[in-house]
Design a protein around this motif. Sequence first.
Motif, PDB file in Angstrom:
ATOM      1  N   HIS A 172      -2.608  -6.549   8.198  1.00 14.57           N
ATOM      2  CA  HIS A 172      -2.012  -5.257   8.554  1.00 14.57           C
ATOM      3  C   HIS A 172      -3.077  -4.233   8.939  1.00 14.57           C
ATOM      4  N   LEU A 173      -4.223  -4.324   8.276  1.00 14.65           N
ATOM      5  CA  LEU A 173      -5.295  -3.364   8.550  1.00 14.65           C
ATOM      6  C   LEU A 173      -5.865  -3.541   9.955  1.00 14.65           C
ATOM      7  N   ALA A 174      -5.959  -4.791  10.399  1.00 14.17           N
ATOM      8  CA  ALA A 174      -6.558  -5.059  11.707  1.00 14.17           C
ATOM      9  C   ALA A 174      -5.859  -6.250  12.350  1.00 14.17           C
ATOM     10  N   PRO A 175      -4.617  -6.078  12.807  1.00 16.92           N
ATOM     11  CA  PRO A 175      -3.912  -7.201  13.432  1.00 16.92           C
ATOM     12  C   PRO A 175      -4.575  -7.609  14.744  1.00 16.92           C
ATOM     13  N   SER A 176      -4.352  -8.867  15.146  1.00 14.96           N
ATOM     14  CA  SER A 176      -4.907  -9.337  16.419  1.00 14.96           C
ATOM     15  C   SER A 176      -4.253  -8.605  17.580  1.00 14.96           C
ATOM     16  N   GLU A 177      -2.966  -8.283  17.404  1.00 15.49           N
ATOM     17  CA  GLU A 177      -2.228  -7.522  18.411  1.00 15.49           C
ATOM     18  C   GLU A 177      -1.398  -6.459  17.707  1.00 15.49           C
ATOM     19  N   GLY A 178      -1.158  -5.350  18.392  1.00 12.66           N
ATOM     20  CA  GLY A 178      -0.315  -4.297  17.840  1.00 12.66           C
ATOM     21  C   GLY A 178      -1.104  -3.250  17.075  1.00 12.66           C
ATOM     22  N   LEU A 179      -0.374  -2.313  16.488  1.00 10.81           N
ATOM     23  CA  LEU A 179      -0.998  -1.175  15.812  1.00 10.81           C
ATOM     24  C   LEU A 179      -1.548  -1.542  14.442  1.00 10.81           C
ATOM     25  N   PRO A 180      -2.790  -1.156  14.149  1.00 15.73           N
ATOM     26  CA  PRO A 180      -3.294  -1.327  12.771  1.00 15.73           C
ATOM     27  C   PRO A 180      -2.594  -0.339  11.848  1.00 15.73           C
ATOM     28  N   ARG A 181      -2.363  -0.766  10.620  1.00 15.70           N
ATOM     29  CA  ARG A 181      -1.661   0.083   9.646  1.00 15.70           C
ATOM     30  C   ARG A 181      -2.571   0.353   8.446  1.00 15.70           C
ATOM     31  N   ASN A 182      -2.685   1.608   8.082  1.00 14.66           N
ATOM     32  CA  ASN A 182      -3.473   1.971   6.909  1.00 14.66           C
ATOM     33  C   ASN A 182      -2.631   1.738   5.661  1.00 14.66           C
ATOM     34  N   VAL A 183      -2.536   0.479   5.262  1.00 18.34           N
ATOM     35  CA  VAL A 183      -1.671   0.134   4.131  1.00 18.34           C
ATOM     36  C   VAL A 183      -2.329   0.454   2.787  1.00 18.34           C
ATOM     37  N   ALA A 184      -3.606   0.822   2.811  1.00 15.03           N
ATOM     38  CA  ALA A 184      -4.255   1.232   1.553  1.00 15.03           C
ATOM     39  C   ALA A 184      -3.803   2.630   1.137  1.00 15.03           C
ATOM     40  N   ALA A 185      -3.445   3.457   2.129  1.00 15.73           N
ATOM     41  CA  ALA A 185      -3.070   4.849   1.831  1.00 15.73           C
ATOM     42  C   ALA A 185      -1.883   4.944   0.870  1.00 15.73           C
ATOM     43  N   PRO A 186      -0.792   4.184   1.087  1.00 13.46           N
ATOM     44  CA  PRO A 186       0.320   4.299   0.135  1.00 13.46           C
ATOM     45  C   PRO A 186      -0.018   3.803  -1.268  1.00 13.46           C
ATOM     46  N   VAL A 187      -1.019   2.919  -1.387  1.00 15.98           N
ATOM     47  CA  VAL A 187      -1.453   2.490  -2.723  1.00 15.98           C
ATOM     48  C   VAL A 187      -2.074   3.673  -3.459  1.00 15.98           C
ATOM     49  N   ILE A 188      -2.963   4.397  -2.762  1.00 16.49           N
ATOM     50  CA  ILE A 188      -3.579   5.576  -3.372  1.00 16.49           C
ATOM     51  C   ILE A 188      -2.523   6.655  -3.626  1.00 16.49           C
ATOM     52  N   ASP A 189      -1.582   6.812  -2.710  1.00 17.67           N
ATOM     53  CA  ASP A 189      -0.488   7.774  -2.925  1.00 17.67           C
ATOM     54  C   ASP A 189       0.269   7.465  -4.214  1.00 17.67           C
ATOM     55  N   MET A 190       0.455   6.172  -4.467  1.00 19.78           N
ATOM     56  CA  MET A 190       1.195   5.747  -5.659  1.00 19.78           C
ATOM     57  C   MET A 190       0.374   5.980  -6.930  1.00 19.78           C
ATOM     58  N   LEU A 191      -0.930   5.653  -6.871  1.00 20.53           N
ATOM     59  CA  LEU A 191      -1.774   5.794  -8.065  1.00 20.53           C
ATOM     60  C   LEU A 191      -2.116   7.254  -8.354  1.00 20.53           C
ATOM     61  N   TYR A 192      -2.308   8.026  -7.287  1.00 26.20           N
ATOM     62  CA  TYR A 192      -2.659   9.441  -7.448  1.00 26.20           C
ATOM     63  C   TYR A 192      -1.720  10.298  -6.612  1.00 26.20           C
ATOM     64  N   PRO A 193      -0.486  10.493  -7.106  1.00 20.81           N
ATOM     65  CA  PRO A 193       0.445  11.365  -6.379  1.00 20.81           C
ATOM     66  C   PRO A 193      -0.066  12.800  -6.387  1.00 20.81           C
ATOM     67  N   PRO A 194       0.446  13.650  -5.507  1.00 25.31           N
ATOM     68  CA  PRO A 194      -0.017  15.051  -5.441  1.00 25.31           C
ATOM     69  C   PRO A 194      -0.002  15.721  -6.809  1.00 25.31           C
ATOM     70  N   GLY A 195      -1.112  16.374  -7.144  1.00 25.59           N
ATOM     71  CA  GLY A 195      -1.208  17.093  -8.413  1.00 25.59           C
ATOM     72  C   GLY A 195      -1.888  16.314  -9.520  1.00 25.59           C
TER      73      GLY A 195
END
Length: 874
Positions: A454-477
């Motif tokens: 997902h981070l670096a597919p051979s074709e198509g858009l790369p997705r920053n799938v690490a961001a939602p992990v950090i969002d989950m571990l450290y939500p706002p505040g």
Amino acid sequence: MKIIKVQALRGPNIWSIQRKKLIQMRLDLEEMEQFPTNKIDGFKERIEAMFPSMIEHRCSEGCRGGFFSRVERGTWMGHVIEHIALEIQSLAGMETGFGRTRETKTPGTYNVVFSYTEENVGLFAAESSVAIAEALIAGTEYDVNADLQKMREIRERVRLGPSTGSIVEEAVSRDIPWIRLGTNSLVQLGYGINQMRFQATITCKTSSIAVDIACNKEQTKKMLEMASIPVASGSICVDEESLAEVIQKIGYPIVLKPLGGNHGKGASINVTNWEDAVSGLAFAQAYGKRVIVEKFITGFDFRILVIDNKLVAAAKRVPAHVIGNGTDSIQQLIDTTNLDPRRGYGHENVLTQIDVDRDTEDLLEKLNYTLETIPRIGEIVFLKSTANLSTGGTSVDVTDMMHPENIFLAERISRVIGLDVCGVDIMAENLTQPLKENGGVILEVNAAPGFRMHLAPSEGLPRNVAAPVIDMLYPPGKSCRIPIIAVTGTNGKTTTTRLLAHIVKNNGFKVGFTTSDGIYVQNHMMEKGDTTGPLSAEYILRDPTVEFAVLETARGGILRSGLGFSRCDIGIVTNIQEDHLGLSDIHTLDDLARVKATVVKSIKKNGWAVLNGDDEHCIKLGKDLNCNVAYFSLSEDSDFIKKLCAEGKTVAVYENGYITIKKGEWKIRIERATHVPLTLGGKAKFMIANVLAATLASYLWGFKTEDISLSLQTFIPSAAQTPGRMNIFEFKKFKVLIDFAHNASGYKGVEEYLQSVDATKKIGIIAGVGDRRDEDIRECANIAARMFDHIIIRQEKYLRGRTEDEIINLILDGIKASGKTVTYEIIPKETEAIKHAINSAEEGSFITALSDVVTNAIDIVQEYLDKENEHGVV
């Protein structure tokens, strides 16, 4: 040339606060000091031929080709080695570019400093770069490619995997600190009580029950069926008999895979006959006795990634394959495919090289092909039975093509199994239609799904799938850090640290602190010893119970490895005095100040540097900081303090017997010094300075003045609370003082205190430290002669390259130079010296043991005191 020492700096350091990962190599050029590059025939041509890509090294010239220009004009080999070390790391796939080379006070010896991405690779690069330089000088052959491959292998062995690495990179981009726990993929984000942990893509929030379910393919399948989610028909077999029963029930074609397998290991796909089924059973059972047998579903292999019960990415996975051109063999096509710059060794690139293995040979055999077969034009020849990227597969991002019902299905699966990070494997013709319409099924649910596709597919858009992990571990505040106060300086560090920890604890925080005698959590000693370096700081920051850290930070640790934290809230410099000069390229007080400055330069922008306003080097430091600065002083009448007060600045001063905070012309008297036990009735001026430093830092942090006052009154100096810091033991007829003073400044502090002590005879027990300069040892002895009537010289430890007699003679020189008539005796062992002083003490004597082994001295004196209290005699 000779490498004297190589060390890895892992935190803010004397070379750079921002660039924390540096290799520092101490290099003796030997005879090459006389041969800059322009005096070595053909050197420029050889280095250009070996490293043509160095044309991009701008160097101090600031332009393309700048480094080669320096080589042509003439530069020293240390500088060349710095650039080689950077270049070979970049050529091995670890792009990095910061370097510094500086000559030391020893002619011909240089500190060569360069950045690294993987520490072990950086250490290897240090040695390799010297060997390469020597080959270039001599004009001999050198196999650089062998070193590059070795560096890649080291990296693959020690690096974080792509999924783990992506989460760490996302954390770093959000200014979240991280610590690797061990050598695997277990990582801590944040500090102390605010830490979160993850390993690969399993987080500390991941349910262990959910992981067990996902790892049990049979259980997963049952739970999905119970939730009306489409799965492939099939069952579990353990031998040929049960295999035959399953095949009779579901029919060919089938898929066999180990029940607890992952990454496609042990899998056989599209099996259409009994012979291949038996072979596939044996292959799968190499990974586990129980084997899952399912109906082979035609279609494409899709991986759906759901994080925190929300779909974040979807990819179509294609097994490793080649496409025929009518002229090249399969082996030639594989070799050509592996030349793709996106493919690399292990996880170094977006794609992995295709290797030929049993799976490849089995697939070719089914086609009656060999590696020498020439496929027809456009023919796709699959080389792996699974689509894993780690075996050479490719991925195509299809996130935006998913039908809403399939999104709902994937998110529901994550909740059914209970995973916070969930990979769902689907076999279907497409994801644009609901699975119930196109016959697609769920193949597996993964508890630790890889992110690379997902981070670096051979074709198509790369997705920053690490961001939602950090969002989950450290939500706002949610904070990721804990408050850190770092204390450095020459003298007073430990006392100031302990007093601050006491204040912090009294304000309701669970405090962790490091000192020169041990690591403490809430006053419980966790480790004993000199724990003032980065590993000890990290120990505290790793502790999940710690809410506030107070870290004594000494010169040695900074020079050895850098700081153990990325930044602090408050940094204190107690003073900068002569000590440890002549060691590790630190020859002057300016050099020493540069080391101590590492702490205050690491303070966050809105944090505070607390500096000694009576120390010219501290004052100088304060002029070059990018944070708030406040000073403490023993005199409110000094011109510098008056100037600060006139500007409305906050300072801490000792005035009219009070520990006072001044803001402009306003005074906030915290406590009378005589009411602060640590000051020994206001007589120990250097202790008052320590109290001022701790008081000012506490005030600036935001603690209430009344709470600070109460803490100052309740911090009782003792062998337990402040071991080796002005510990006084009162016998019936005499007193014994134990202090850690080991430099001229410390001796002067004790001398000032003793001037207020009435005694019939003042006896001192002193020693020298072998790695100090001659003048430092003499100066301490000179001060000792001024403050004592009788001196006992002991010298059994810390010779550090000198002989016992050599140090004793320097002490005697210092005593004689005082011009004062002082009696002395030599008793080499400290224990014997202390016992002798106590046993021969006259009534009214005051014995002072200036000990570098505080625990031993305290134990001896306490034993004598206990005997007196018990029996009435010493």
